[in-house]
Design a protein around this motif. Structure first.
Motif, mmCIF file in Angstrom:
data_model
loop_
_atom_site.group_PDB
_atom_site.id
_atom_site.type_symbol
_atom_site.label_atom_id
_atom_site.label_comp_id
_atom_site.label_asym_id
_atom_site.label_seq_id
_atom_site.Cartn_x
_atom_site.Cartn_y
_atom_site.Cartn_z
ATOM 1 N N THR A 42 0.847 -1.194 0.000
ATOM 2 C CA THR A 42 0.000 0.000 0.000
ATOM 3 C C THR A 42 0.878 1.238 0.000
ATOM 4 O OG1 THR A 42 -0.102 -0.079 2.417
ATOM 5 C CG2 THR A 42 -1.896 -1.143 1.200
ATOM 6 N N GLN A 43 0.245 2.402 -0.011
ATOM 7 C CA GLN A 43 0.982 3.661 0.040
ATOM 8 C C GLN A 43 0.163 4.711 0.773
ATOM 9 O OE1 GLN A 43 1.222 4.684 -4.204
ATOM 10 N NE2 GLN A 43 -0.444 6.159 -3.945
ATOM 11 N N ILE A 44 0.866 5.667 1.367
ATOM 12 C CA ILE A 44 0.206 6.894 1.829
ATOM 13 C C ILE A 44 0.126 7.808 0.615
ATOM 14 C CG2 ILE A 44 0.346 8.882 3.362
ATOM 15 C CD1 ILE A 44 1.960 7.224 5.293
ATOM 16 N N ASN A 45 -1.059 8.222 0.270
ATOM 17 C CA ASN A 45 -1.211 9.046 -0.920
ATOM 18 C C ASN A 45 -0.483 10.380 -0.759
ATOM 19 O OD1 ASN A 45 -2.917 7.242 -2.382
ATOM 20 N ND2 ASN A 45 -4.607 7.824 -1.031
ATOM 21 N N PRO A 46 0.081 10.915 -1.835
ATOM 22 C CA PRO A 46 0.774 12.202 -1.755
ATOM 23 C C PRO A 46 -0.103 13.278 -1.128
ATOM 24 C CG PRO A 46 1.168 11.169 -3.875
ATOM 25 C CD PRO A 46 0.134 10.336 -3.181
ATOM 26 N N GLY A 47 0.443 13.934 -0.125
ATOM 27 C CA GLY A 47 -0.283 14.980 0.566
ATOM 28 C C GLY A 47 -1.131 14.494 1.716
ATOM 29 N N ALA A 48 -1.270 13.187 1.859
ATOM 30 C CA ALA A 48 -2.081 12.623 2.940
ATOM 31 C C ALA A 48 -1.219 12.417 4.184
ATOM 32 C CB ALA A 48 -2.710 11.303 2.498
ATOM 33 N N THR A 49 -1.840 12.033 5.285
ATOM 34 C CA THR A 49 -1.147 11.812 6.548
ATOM 35 C C THR A 49 -1.314 10.357 6.989
ATOM 36 O OG1 THR A 49 -3.004 12.253 8.051
ATOM 37 C CG2 THR A 49 -1.817 14.165 7.170
ATOM 38 N N ASN A 89 -2.968 9.404 9.330
ATOM 39 C CA ASN A 89 -4.329 9.224 9.828
ATOM 40 C C ASN A 89 -5.351 9.047 8.710
ATOM 41 O OD1 ASN A 89 -3.551 9.607 12.608
ATOM 42 N ND2 ASN A 89 -3.366 11.804 12.150
ATOM 43 N N ASP A 90 -4.900 9.218 7.478
ATOM 44 C CA ASP A 90 -5.795 9.073 6.334
ATOM 45 C C ASP A 90 -5.724 7.646 5.783
ATOM 46 O OD1 ASP A 90 -6.590 11.796 6.302
ATOM 47 O OD2 ASP A 90 -4.675 12.321 5.350
ATOM 48 N N PRO A 91 -6.780 7.187 5.100
ATOM 49 C CA PRO A 91 -6.755 5.835 4.511
ATOM 50 C C PRO A 91 -5.651 5.719 3.464
ATOM 51 C CG PRO A 91 -8.999 6.688 4.588
ATOM 52 C CD PRO A 91 -8.096 7.843 4.920
ATOM 53 N N GLU A 92 -4.986 4.571 3.470
ATOM 54 C CA GLU A 92 -3.995 4.292 2.432
ATOM 55 C C GLU A 92 -4.710 3.783 1.177
ATOM 56 O OE1 GLU A 92 0.050 2.608 3.701
ATOM 57 O OE2 GLU A 92 -1.345 1.715 5.139
ATOM 58 N N SER A 93 -3.958 3.690 0.098
ATOM 59 C CA SER A 93 -4.463 3.079 -1.123
ATOM 60 C C SER A 93 -3.468 2.008 -1.566
ATOM 61 C CB SER A 93 -4.628 4.122 -2.230
ATOM 62 O OG SER A 93 -3.367 4.576 -2.689
ATOM 63 N N ALA A 94 -3.854 1.247 -2.575
ATOM 64 C CA ALA A 94 -2.915 0.287 -3.144
ATOM 65 C C ALA A 94 -1.701 1.042 -3.679
ATOM 66 C CB ALA A 94 -3.588 -0.492 -4.265
ATOM 67 N N CYS A 95 -0.544 0.435 -3.577
ATOM 68 C CA CYS A 95 0.683 1.124 -3.995
ATOM 69 C C CYS A 95 0.701 1.336 -5.506
ATOM 70 C CB CYS A 95 1.908 0.322 -3.569
ATOM 71 S SG CYS A 95 3.441 1.262 -3.729
ATOM 72 N N ILE A 137 -8.580 -1.570 2.403
ATOM 73 C CA ILE A 137 -8.065 -0.672 1.366
ATOM 74 C C ILE A 137 -9.021 -0.722 0.188
ATOM 75 C CG2 ILE A 137 -6.094 -0.065 -0.066
ATOM 76 C CD1 ILE A 137 -5.580 0.033 2.971
ATOM 77 N N THR A 138 -9.564 0.416 -0.197
ATOM 78 C CA THR A 138 -10.639 0.432 -1.194
ATOM 79 C C THR A 138 -10.328 1.284 -2.426
ATOM 80 O OG1 THR A 138 -11.731 2.281 -0.053
ATOM 81 C CG2 THR A 138 -12.376 0.036 0.583
ATOM 82 N N THR A 139 -9.091 1.753 -2.557
ATOM 83 C CA THR A 139 -8.728 2.544 -3.736
ATOM 84 C C THR A 139 -7.395 2.049 -4.285
ATOM 85 O OG1 THR A 139 -7.629 4.226 -2.360
ATOM 86 C CG2 THR A 139 -9.938 4.611 -2.948
ATOM 87 N N GLY A 185 -5.242 -3.747 -14.426
ATOM 88 C CA GLY A 185 -5.166 -4.806 -13.434
ATOM 89 C C GLY A 185 -6.452 -4.922 -12.652
ATOM 90 N N PHE A 186 -6.338 -5.384 -11.407
ATOM 91 C CA PHE A 186 -7.502 -5.488 -10.530
ATOM 92 C C PHE A 186 -7.639 -4.199 -9.722
ATOM 93 C CE2 PHE A 186 -6.026 -9.898 -11.155
ATOM 94 C CZ PHE A 186 -7.157 -10.426 -11.743
ATOM 95 N N THR A 187 -8.778 -4.036 -9.091
ATOM 96 C CA THR A 187 -9.061 -2.814 -8.348
ATOM 97 C C THR A 187 -9.320 -3.139 -6.879
ATOM 98 O OG1 THR A 187 -10.053 -1.797 -10.307
ATOM 99 C CG2 THR A 187 -10.599 -0.825 -8.174
ATOM 100 N N ALA A 188 -8.752 -2.325 -5.992
ATOM 101 C CA ALA A 188 -9.011 -2.478 -4.562
ATOM 102 C C ALA A 188 -10.448 -2.057 -4.268
ATOM 103 C CB ALA A 188 -8.035 -1.632 -3.752
ATOM 104 N N VAL A 189 -11.159 -2.910 -3.534
ATOM 105 C CA VAL A 189 -12.585 -2.667 -3.247
ATOM 106 C C VAL A 189 -12.860 -3.029 -1.790
ATOM 107 C CG1 VAL A 189 -13.311 -3.100 -5.622
ATOM 108 C CG2 VAL A 189 -13.194 -5.007 -3.990
ATOM 109 N N ASN A 190 -14.112 -2.836 -1.366
ATOM 110 C CA ASN A 190 -14.508 -3.239 -0.018
ATOM 111 C C ASN A 190 -14.306 -4.738 0.159
ATOM 112 O OD1 ASN A 190 -15.383 -0.660 0.802
ATOM 113 N ND2 ASN A 190 -17.353 -0.950 -0.216
ATOM 114 N N GLY A 191 -13.708 -5.129 1.279
ATOM 115 C CA GLY A 191 -13.438 -6.524 1.530
ATOM 116 C C GLY A 191 -12.158 -6.977 0.850
ATOM 117 N N TRP A 192 -11.975 -8.299 0.768
ATOM 118 C CA TRP A 192 -10.763 -8.824 0.138
ATOM 119 C C TRP A 192 -10.723 -8.473 -1.338
ATOM 120 C CZ3 TRP A 192 -9.739 -11.866 -4.049
ATOM 121 C CH2 TRP A 192 -8.423 -12.328 -4.190
ATOM 122 N N ASP A 193 -9.535 -8.214 -1.846
ATOM 123 C CA ASP A 193 -9.337 -8.015 -3.278
ATOM 124 C C ASP A 193 -7.937 -8.487 -3.654
ATOM 125 O OD1 ASP A 193 -7.427 -5.623 -3.041
ATOM 126 O OD2 ASP A 193 -9.202 -4.828 -2.042
#
Length: 636
Positions: A462-469, A471-477, A595-597, A607-615
């Motif tokens: 995963t990654q911390i999105n640019p500009g995020a902290t 405390n914010d949700p991560e996204s797929a790297c 992780i949902t993004t 590729g595949f997309t991060a969604v609610n639940g397992w992905d």
């Protein structure tokens, strides 16, 4: 050099063929569709060349392995945590006497003297040194030498056959079709690899530089989106714990020579992020001549050890340094060292993939193979891998079963899921025949192994999105690398993830056909979970660099599991062992940050997309240690 760095070949139809009657009784046991991209058949192998023929015999009771693991690993099982002894594992899965006898008789009837045939200690392998001509006659095949533009060579065959009456007794025979040799990428690229076999190393990009002076003021929780440090990881994953049972606990990090750490790099990292650890070193277990340090490839080892040591301080870290500098090693070599029942000194290791020891070449490890020299650590993290398509099914299945046996013993084995999204190493995809390919026909996704094995914990990024902290949700790297993930072309869906994966396919059906991935709904999906894999500050070769990859994610998750084991041991309980049945259970779902993004692009697709639940991008999500710990502590 021999082993994974030099020896090679590929089979087709034997010139030194058996009689027509013998050939009629043979059935094809393994076949490779084609050689990997770039390899060209050069010439017939020398008929007098001696090869160590190894016959892997069919083991008993393997059909029960998943159920047995669920008995000791599912949180609802009444026998949770009641792990097996090594002796029980070896006896339960050993080949039957009839299998051993049948293969011995086959070799004897083929003219091979009985005193030349050796049986491995666990009765799993039979070894006999034969000429290429003899091997071709036995296996109704033909060995060739293949060459690559890089100058690398390999010996092997396109297919091989065995007599029909023993086919049910044989799992795998080596060296034959197992074309696992991989060559280095273009050295002008930033991506560095541990060795020519592409057993994975993190992407090392441009990052902050230092001359060794303290620069801790440059890193803080305020800029974790740019620079990941141990402090960032603790904040991201609610990871605060000081171990108290270090003498009884164990955490192993596997490295493959020539990849090795540099002591000054550890101290530079400690100086900036954990000053009380300056001078600390991992406990070295040298496997088949493994040595440290190396002055050529240090990025992976430095990364793994710097973060594992700081995040689990003061837990001693065991460094499983595998392979000498002459021929290196493969996955089977470290497995030999931690499980004597798997040790194949008298037959089994693949000369095309593994180091073959003793190594009689100048400077080689000219001693007996490291067989069962160390008790399996409770947690083992491995930041290496290969394309699943470069392993035949019998080879991959046999190795995967060994990871399952380690789970029965109480060991958690973690592998990074890969850094190229749905593509393989170097962004290579597959063609319609399931082999590495390039160009317009390379549309099929290329899953990674051993991360696709059902009995390992596959770790995505995963990654911390640019500009995020933090405390914010991560996204797929999606910075520099893409989290490896997808569906296996070899392994079926294990019962522990059936609900999660079936739900993903039903609610979020991927927009791809069966020509692009295994969409049968019955395949093992990976990764299982994830952790941050972008912008790691790592001391490498005397300076700080930014490192990206699932190579970073795996040791971080391993550190958290090690601390959970510490807390359980302090309460008089055992290690958690194989964690997958637990992390997929409904009770454990709140302990993961979903992780949902983000996506894991490759092979000309998003590729595949991060969604609610397992992905198949980030698995069940990233761990919340503070919530995960009490759940595991609540188990027997």
């Amino acid at each position: 050099m021999r082993g994974i760095l030099q020896v090679l070949a590929i089979c087709s139809v034997a010139l030194a063929a058996p009689s027509q009657l013998e050939r009629a009784n043979h059935v094809v046991h393994e076949r490779r569709t084609a050689a990997p991209v770039g390899w060209v058949q050069s010439h017939r192998a020398d008929a007098d060349h001696i090869i160590p023929l190894r016959v892997g015999m069919k083991q008993q009771n393997l059909h029960m392995l998943e159920d047995l693991l669920m008995d000791v690993a599912h949180p609802d099982s009444p026998t949770y945590g009641q792990h097996w002894t090594p002796e029980r594992v070896a006896d339960f899965f050993a080949p039957s006497e009839s299998t051993v006898s049948s293969i011995r008789t086959w070799l004897s009837d083929s003219g091979i003297a009985e005193d030349k045939v050796r049986l491995s200690p666990n009765k799993g392998w039979i070894e006999v040194n034969v000429t290429v001509a003899t091997a071709e006659r036995l296996l109704d095949t033909e060995y060739h030498v293949y060459k690559h533009p890089s100058g690398a060579k390999q010996l092997g065959c396109h297919s091989y056959s065995v007599p029909e009456h023993i086919s049910d007794h044989v799992e795998i025979i080596k060296p034959t079709v197992h074309f696992n040799h991989r060559v280095s990428e273009d050295p002008t690229r930033l991506r560095k690899r541990a060795n020519p076999n592409h057993l994975g190393q993190p992407f090392s990009g441009q990052g902050p530089k230092t001359n060794g002076a303290k620069i801790d003021a440059a890193f803080s929780l305020a800029n974790c989106d740019q620079f990941i440090t141990p402090e960032c990881l603790r904040a991201l994953y609610n990871f605060s714990y000081t171990p108290v049972a270090t003498a009884k606990n164990s955490y192993g990090i596997v490295e493959f020579t020539p990849q090795a750490f540099l002591a000054p790099d550890l101290d530079l990292f400690f100086q900036n992020f954990s000053s009380t650890q300056i001078g600390q070193r991992p406990t070295l277990v040298s496997i088949d001549g493994g040595k440290s340090p190396s002055f050529n490839f240090n990025g992976e080892s430095d990364l793994d050890l710097e973060y594992a040591m700081v995040l689990t301080n003061p837990q001693p870290i065991t460094l499983l340094q595998t392979g000498d500098l002459v021929e290196g090693a493969g996955f089977d070599n470290w497995l030999d060292a931690v499980d004597a029942s798997f040790c194949t000194f008298q037959g089994g290791d693949d000369p095309n993939q593994d180091g073959i020891y003793p190594d009689t070449l100048p400077g080689g490890f000219n001693q007996p193979e490291s067989c069962g020299i160390v008790k399996p650590p409770f947690v083992v993290s491995v930041s290496y891998g290969q394309d699943e398509g470069t392993a035949t099914h019998p080879y991959a299945i046999r190795q995967c079963n060994e990871y399952g046996k380690l789970g029965l013993l109480g060991t958690t084995v973690l592998y990074s899921s890969g850094d190229n999204g749905v593509a393989g190493f170097g962004g290579v995809c597959e063609n319609s025949k399931g082999v590495d390919a390039q160009g317009a026909r390379a549309i099929r996704f290329n899953p990674g192994f051993p991360g696709s094995c059902s009995f390992v914990v596959s770790v995505g990024a995963t990654q911390i999105n640019p500009g995020a902290t933090v405390n914010d949700p991560e996204s797929a790297c999606e910075q520099v690398i893409f989290s490896g993930g997808g569906f296996s072309d070899i392994f079926s869906m294990p019962s522990y993830q059936a609900t999660a994966v079936t739900n993903f396919l039903a609610v979020h059906p991927p927009p791809y056909s069966a020509a692009q991935f295994n969409n049968s709904g019955k395949a093992r999906g990976f990764p299982d979970l994830s952790a941050n894999g972008a912008n790691y500050v790592v001391a490498i070769d005397g300076q700080f660099e930014l490192v990206f990859g699932t190579s970073a994610s795996s040791p971080v998750v391993g550190s958290m599991i090690t601390m959970i084991n510490d807390a359980r041991i302090a309460q008089g309980k055992g290690p958690v062992g194989f964690i997958n049945p637990a992390i997929y259970s409904s009770n454990f779902a709140p302990a993961f940050n979903d992780i949902t993004t983000g996506t894991n692009q490759g092979c000309g697709t998003v590729g595949f997309t991060a969604v609610n639940g397992w992905d198949p991008v980030t698995g069940v999500g990233t761990p919340n240690f503070g919530k995960l710990l009490p759940l595991f502590l609540g188990l027997p």
